[in-house]
Design an enzyme around this catalytic site. Structure first.
Site, short mmCIF file in Angstrom:
data_model
loop_
_atom_site.label_atom_id
_atom_site.label_comp_id
_atom_site.label_asym_id
_atom_site.label_seq_id
_atom_site.Cartn_x
_atom_site.Cartn_y
_atom_site.Cartn_z
N GLU A 3 0.83 -1.20 0.00
CA GLU A 3 0.00 0.00 0.00
C GLU A 3 0.87 1.25 0.00
OE1 GLU A 3 -3.92 -1.86 2.22
OE2 GLU A 3 -2.93 -0.09 3.09
N TRP A 22 2.44 0.23 -6.39
CA TRP A 22 3.58 -0.46 -7.01
C TRP A 22 3.17 -1.87 -7.46
CZ3 TRP A 22 6.54 3.24 -8.23
CH2 TRP A 22 6.79 4.30 -7.35
N SER A 64 6.86 -2.65 3.79
CA SER A 64 7.47 -3.74 4.54
C SER A 64 6.61 -4.23 5.70
CB SER A 64 8.85 -3.31 5.06
OG SER A 64 9.73 -3.05 4.00
N GLY A 94 33.15 2.36 -19.08
CA GLY A 94 33.39 3.80 -19.07
C GLY A 94 32.14 4.59 -19.41
N GLU A 99 9.56 -7.46 -3.01
CA GLU A 99 9.53 -8.79 -2.40
C GLU A 99 10.42 -8.87 -1.16
OE1 GLU A 99 7.24 -10.17 -3.74
OE2 GLU A 99 7.27 -9.76 -5.88
N CYS A 108 2.88 -16.42 -0.75
CA CYS A 108 3.03 -16.01 -2.14
C CYS A 108 4.33 -15.25 -2.34
CB CYS A 108 1.84 -15.15 -2.57
SG CYS A 108 0.23 -15.95 -2.37
#
Length: 389
Positions: A138, A167, A143, A344, A368, A243
């Site tokens: 959300e 997300w 986390s 480079g 995840e 899951c």
């Protein structure tokens, strides 16, 4: 050289002919169908005909490939891991399309859904005819999913959902969303057809990572569902976390694909590019970088294969998956960053895949489970003391 320079340890010798065939067929498809276009997709932030690509991935058997029945291929965890590695060697966004479909949305329905859910959705999802997404994270709770604010309340025989998820890979193109919500009975999962009134999935723009991937917000405004839309048995965080463990396993393998692609690009560049009258590969500092990258890639591959064998044997634990995700994504990102230095100024150009892989892995590092979360999982396993709160 007596060996493939990308397999100095001879890990191929540990794979069966079937496993190599699945890996090679995945690679051949990606080389033909995706590699010529993926840098452009990344630059534009849009994948051409993504639904057509999903159907082709389904036809190849890559969607939900490690699940049994309902049109799924029923292949091994190692098979799935090898496919994830090849997918992410092309682009993390393409691997995300496959793993969110198979390891989050399809796995949730396969593991926790009713027989009606499975019959309705899994065959079409395995074929790529229906696309799924997974709504857990959300805007204010990443986390800490236990603090989610999305709410499902009973209204007669129906459920009514209100809230927002953030997300969410595949969200704006999904036909079905697995959404987790707080209820009076604890956290429960719901199968939400995305054409349900009150459901919307605005596209998230302005990303600098996973640009060849659809990322969305999910908005649930009075979404009314029938009683049978809820997963019948599972309650609490057990459902969504199972899951996530499934999806994290794919990342253990997939992140190594981005690392391998970057290492091979840097190795070829170092051999072909000349400075001060000789190839870059002839300088000791360059060889040290290449050797260190190759060593970390080998270690990551051995860890992934070990975990895959354990998963197929039914002996893997969530802590072991955290160990793999923590190590392999962290080391893969460092490989990409080091490869960038060998190229480079060319290292920042999309003419080479390295900067694209590097940017993509910044997202994979976080989703995840962040580095911090997996560190605490391993720390608790080592000490017996939880440090999450």
């Amino acid at each position: 050289m007596d060996r493939n320079p990308l397999d100095l340890a001879g890990i191929d010798d540990l794979l069966s002919d079937e496993e190599k065939a699945i890996r090679d067929s995945t690679r051949a498809f990606l080389d033909k169908r995706v590699e010529p276009h993926v840098a452009d997709w990344f630059e534009r932030g849009e994948v051409d005909d993504i639904r057509g690509l999903a159907r082709e991935l389904g036809a190849l058997g890559l969607l939900g490939m490690h699940l049994e029945g309902y049109g799924c291929a029923g292949l091994s965890s190692v098979d799935y891991g090898l496919a994830c590695l090849e997918l992410e060697a092309t682009d993390s966004g393409i691997r995300s399309l496959v793993s969110v479909q198979g390891s989050l949305a399809m796995f949730a329905i396969h593991r926790w859904g009713s027989e009606e859910h499975k019959q309705e959705w899994l065959p079409r999802m395995a074929a790529g005819e229906a696309i799924g997404c997974f709504g857990l994270t959300e805007p204010d709770h990443g986390s800490d999913p236990g603090s989610m604010r999305t709410r499902a309340r009973r209204d007669g025989d129906d459920w009514v959902l209100d809230g927002a998820k953030m997300w969410i890979t595949n969200g704006s193109i999904a036909d079905v969303a697995v959404v987790w919500a707080q209820t009076d009975e604890g956290i429960r999962g719901f199968v939400v057809p995305t054409d349900t009134p009150g459901f919307s999935a605005p596209l998230i723009k302005h990303k600098m990572s996973l640009r060849a991937s659809v990322t969305s917000e999910l908005v649930l405004d009075g979404v009314r569902l029938p009683a049978e839309a809820v997963f019948p048995e599972v309650r609490g965080l057990k459902g969504p976390l199972s899951c996530l463990t499934e999806a994290r396993y794919g990342i253990v393998w997939g992140s190594l694909g981005a690392a391998r692609s970057s290492l091979e690009t840097a190795r070829r560049y170092a051999v072909e590019r000349h400075q001060f009258g000789r190839p870059l590969a002839g300088f000791q500092l360059t060889q040290q970088k290449l050797a260190d990258m190759a060593l970390e890639l080998v270690k990551g591959q051995l860890l992934a294969l070990h975990l895959g064998r354990r998963k197929d044997a039914g002996t893997i634990t969530p802590t072991q998956v955290s160990l793999g995700k923590l190590n392999n994504i962290r080391e893969s990102l460092e490989i990409c960053r080091t490869a960038r230095t060998i190229l480079g100024a060319n290292g920042i150009s999309l003419e080479y895949p390295v900067i694209r892989h590097m940017n993509n892995l910044e997202s994979v590092l976080t989703y995840e489970g962040t580095v911090e979360m997996h560190t605490l999982v391993v720390g608790e396993a080592l000490t017996g003391v939880s440090a999450f709160r």
